[in-house]
Design a protein around this motif. Structure first.
Motif, short mmCIF file in Angstrom:
data_model
loop_
_atom_site.label_atom_id
_atom_site.label_comp_id
_atom_site.label_asym_id
_atom_site.label_seq_id
_atom_site.Cartn_x
_atom_site.Cartn_y
_atom_site.Cartn_z
N SER A 235 0.61 -1.14 -0.03
CA SER A 235 -0.02 -0.08 0.13
C SER A 235 1.14 1.25 -0.03
O SER A 235 0.28 2.39 0.00
CB SER A 235 -0.82 -0.05 1.24
OG SER A 235 -0.31 -0.66 2.45
N LYS B 64 6.51 6.04 8.19
CA LYS B 64 5.12 5.41 7.73
C LYS B 64 5.35 4.05 6.90
O LYS B 64 4.36 3.09 6.91
CB LYS B 64 4.38 6.32 6.73
CG LYS B 64 4.17 7.81 7.71
CD LYS B 64 2.85 7.31 8.56
CE LYS B 64 2.87 8.49 9.64
NZ LYS B 64 3.83 8.46 10.91
N VAL C 55 5.00 1.11 8.77
CA VAL C 55 3.50 0.54 8.97
C VAL C 55 2.97 0.04 8.05
O VAL C 55 2.29 -0.79 8.12
CB VAL C 55 2.89 1.96 9.41
CG1 VAL C 55 1.42 1.56 9.78
CG2 VAL C 55 3.31 2.56 10.65
N TYR C 56 3.12 0.62 6.71
CA TYR C 56 2.53 0.04 5.54
C TYR C 56 3.03 -1.30 5.21
O TYR C 56 2.37 -2.13 4.67
CB TYR C 56 2.88 0.77 4.49
CG TYR C 56 2.07 2.25 4.18
CD1 TYR C 56 0.55 2.21 4.40
CD2 TYR C 56 2.81 3.44 3.99
CE1 TYR C 56 -0.19 3.26 4.60
CE2 TYR C 56 1.88 4.45 4.16
CZ TYR C 56 0.54 4.72 4.35
OH TYR C 56 -0.21 5.96 4.09
N ALA C 57 4.12 -1.64 5.43
CA ALA C 57 4.69 -2.88 5.53
C ALA C 57 4.37 -4.07 6.58
O ALA C 57 4.69 -5.12 6.40
CB ALA C 57 6.41 -2.88 5.67
N GLU C 58 3.53 -3.51 7.63
CA GLU C 58 2.90 -4.61 8.36
C GLU C 58 4.09 -5.15 9.30
O GLU C 58 4.02 -6.47 9.64
CB GLU C 58 2.17 -5.52 7.79
CG GLU C 58 0.98 -4.96 6.91
CD GLU C 58 -0.14 -5.78 6.43
OE1 GLU C 58 -0.12 -7.02 6.98
OE2 GLU C 58 -0.84 -5.53 5.62
N ASP D 247 6.02 -5.94 12.58
CA ASP D 247 5.69 -5.80 14.11
C ASP D 247 6.32 -4.82 14.85
O ASP D 247 7.30 -4.33 14.69
CB ASP D 247 6.68 -7.05 14.69
CG ASP D 247 6.18 -7.55 16.19
OD1 ASP D 247 5.57 -6.51 16.86
OD2 ASP D 247 6.47 -8.49 16.66
#
Lengths: 337, 350
Positions: free
Chosen positions: B51, B312, B315-318, B320
């Motif tokens: 994303s 950011k 976060v987009y890469a998910e 941990d």
């Protein structure tokens, strides 16, 4: 060359010694092995449904390494495993940063959103945006007053005033007269509500004490100073589990007879309850807040269910005393209570 | 220019008059390394996070970069001038608190509060600069003192005046909507939401670059940061320059503070601690030397972009979140190492 070899040999000897000591010096209690055994005993989460793999994001106001939120996260993860959910967890204790994290979740087009509203004003716009984008939102922990207004489906948490009132009642039942309420985050609205609630139902006198929660020695010293200066204080209520331990130490050094009571639960509080160094604890069941939030989002996606009828779903207060401590110990040890 | 054998000087020509190609000129810029670093970070997250490349994410990343970048520009100038400002993060919150509380308590038009806040915030900056130049203590100590004092003032005053840790809402007051347009509006292009802070950021970077490259004050900044004693000896007004630099930081803190206030209409008194480090990091990634005398405002902007993309992108890469800070640190370190490597190569070829 010779020197290199001696070095290698020396290192080998040290390694062998370390290994040997760790093998011989096995602990029969606690440690990693005990934990692994407990984990095996606890049910391992496995997907129980075949609904599509939705993505839910949880964005909280937790700081780094917060024990309370770790339990919330565990509950959420367990429910996510069961409901076949791709679960994302993010947190930041700054209002603006938390709002930005919610924005990233919206960018990712998640199928459900769980947020805590400790700083409701920072979150207002971004939660509205999520709702507008068609993402169902559930609020947890803090924000029971704002949840519905912001367009969330449900709020899952403890009403802080009610929790405080429960403390006041319990203190009455225990015949306390003069109580100290220790606030570890100056001006945290939820904390003020807890102490105010306790004051409302408590028949004796209750005073607030503000301490710097990020500085444990300071917490202990402040409580100690207060207990020293007023020997008639017969109970201290802390608002978080780690601060109860500091209060116990302060009581010992001040030579006070006060009973230490606390909000929230963890392994050391459970142990404290069992050996009577702590009087009682008010648990808001963080595991439940995470678990229910994910489960309710799933129910909403799957079945359009809503719980609470627009009113907050309460996960506390549950007053825990020495009677419950032994049974609770195994759960606090594996970090789910 | 002095590296032996690196330049081909035609016979009889003066090597100082040698025309350098635009490419060579580009290689000599302090921000070149950080641009390469930024491209690397961008490509990395474009590959790793699905994303990250979505249009709506661009707005989010740019916004994150702009809130850092607005402050990083004057902080970079200050660092080129050889000083630090540890109070910059909390000053943003102070500035927001002043305008909010003044407007509310005096029931004044919100704009009155905004301008009072500008004066007060510039006062903080002037205080930093004045105490620094008068006492000649290191700026680390002076601004650390200001940082702690402002943190205390923020909490103390807010509690005293509004009874809680956050200010009262001023969203229903006169002038709020026009102030919001200036400081916290946004423009929607397709499904990209561009916040007005991006414009403020661009304007501040342009202004800072112009000052640094085109004005006499810019020369003074480099001189003061390089060697204050030598600068004074050749007639550079060292005191005025340093106070001016602190005023610049205060001005940017005022802009960020007003953005904070008008995007949420209330302010939490405890926020902003730790952000000063982020601004300094952005400037350093962008090629500013910690010792002063070298750097650029555009570099600081690129540093802010790297920071925004990294924080950011993770976060987009998910990934941990428990490892978030580690990833952030590792990415920044890699970007900076790449930056330094590119600069070294560039210097070797010119």
């Amino acid at each position: 060359m010779a020197r290199v070899r001696t070095g290698v040999r020396a290192m080998g000897a040290v390694l062998a010694a370390v290994l040997g000591v760790s093998l011989m010096g096995c602990s029969s209690t606690g440690g990693k092995r005990a934990e692994e055994r407990a984990a095996e005993e606890a049910a391992v989460g496995r997907s129980a449904v075949n609904t599509p793999r939705w993505t839910f994001a949880m964005v909280t106001h937790s700081g780094d390494g917060d024990t309370f939120w770790d339990i919330v996260k565990k509950g959420a993860e367990q429910a996510a495993a069961k409901d076949n959910i791709n679960f994302l967890y993010m947190h930041n204790d700054e209002g603006q940063q938390q709002a930005e994290l919610v924005q990233t979740a919206i960018d990712k087009k998640v199928d459900g959103l769980i947020v805590s509203l400790a700083k409701p004003d920072s979150m207002k716009t971004v939660v509205a945006k999520a709702v507008k984008a068609g993402i169902p939102v559930i609020t947890v922990n803090s924000g029971s007053a704002e949840s519905e207004r912001f367009g969330a489906l449900t709020h899952i948490g403890q009403d802080e005033s009610i929790a405080g009132e429960a403390v006041g009642d319990e203190l009455n039942a225990r015949g306390r007269k003069k109580v100290l309420c220790v606030l570890h985050e100056q001006g945290n609205v939820g904390h003020e509500q807890r102490c105010a609630g306790a004051k409302k139902t408590f028949d004796g006198t209750l005073r607030n004490l503000y301490v710097d929660g990020t500085n444990m020695p300071d917490v202990q010293a402040s409580i100690e100073a207060k207990l020293d200066s007023d020997k008639s204080i017969d109970a201290v209520v802390t608002l978080g589990a780690p601060f109860a331990a500091a209060a116990v130490k302060a009581k010992r050094t001040a030579g006070s007879k006060a009973e230490i009571d606390t909000f929230d639960l963890n392994a050391s509080v459970a142990a404290g309850l069992a050996d009577k160094t702590l009087g009682f604890s008010v648990d808001q069941q963080p595991y439940l807040q995470g678990y229910e939030a994910v489960d309710l989002l799933w129910l909403h996606r799957f079945n359009q269910n809503v719980l609470g009828g627009g009113r907050p779903v309460l996960t506390g207060p549950q007053v825990v005393t020495a009677d419950d401590a032994e049974e609770l110990a195994q759960y606090t040890n594996r970090g789910t209570r | 220019m002095t590296a032996p054998g690196s330049t081909a000087v035609p016979d009889g020509a003066d090597e100082r008059l040698l025309r350098t190609s635009p490419l060579r000129k580009l290689l000599g810029r302090p921000e070149l390394g950080s641009v390469v670093g930024a491209v690397a970070v961008f490509v990395f997250f474009a590959l790793v996070a699905d994303s990250f490349l979505e249009t709506s994410s661009i707005g989010t990343v740019l916004y994150a970069a702009s809130t850092i970048g607005i402050m990083a520009a004057p902080v970079a100038l200050l660092m080129i001038g050889g000083e630090f400002d540890l109070s910059a993060g909390v000053m943003v919150t102070s500035s927001a608190l002043v305008s909010s509380m003044f407007s509310y308590q005096m029931t004044a038009n919100v704009w009155v509060g905004v301008f009072v806040s500008l004066l007060v915030t510039l006062g903080f900056g002037a205080f930093n600069g004045f105490v620094l130049t008068r006492t000649r203590l290191p700026s680390f100590i002076i601004t650390l003192g200001t940082f702690l004092m402002l943190t205390g003032l923020n909490l103390g005053f807010t509690k005293l005046i509004s009874g809680t840790v956050s200010t009262k809402t001023i969203g229903d007051m006169e002038g709020f909507s026009s102030a919001r347009k200036v400081f916290a509006s946004y423009l929607t292009l397709g499904n990209v939401e561009l916040k007005v802070t991006i414009l403020w950021w661009a304007a501040l970077v342009a202004l800072a670059t112009w000052i640094l490259i085109r004005t006499r004050f810019g020369n003074w900044i480099f001189a003061v940061g390089g060697d204050a004693g030598a600068a004074r000896a050749v007639g550079v007004p060292v005191i005025r320059t340093k106070i001016g630099l602190y005023l610049g930081v205060a001005f940017a803190a005022w802009v960020s503070g007003q953005h904070l206030l008008f995007s949420y209409d209330v302010v939490q008194s405890g926020e902003g601690v730790g952000n000063e480090l982020t601004y300094i990091i952005a400037a350093v990634i962008g090629g500013c030397l910690i010792t002063g005398g070298y750097g650029s405002a555009i570099g600081a902007a690129v540093g802010a972009v790297i920071f925004g993309m990294t924080s950011k992108g993770i976060v987009y890469a998910e990934w941990d979140p428990d490892w978030f800070k580690f990833f952030l640190g590792a990415m920044l370190l890699l970007a900076t190492l790449l930056n330094a490597w590119v600069r070294k190569r560039a210097e070797a070829t010119t």
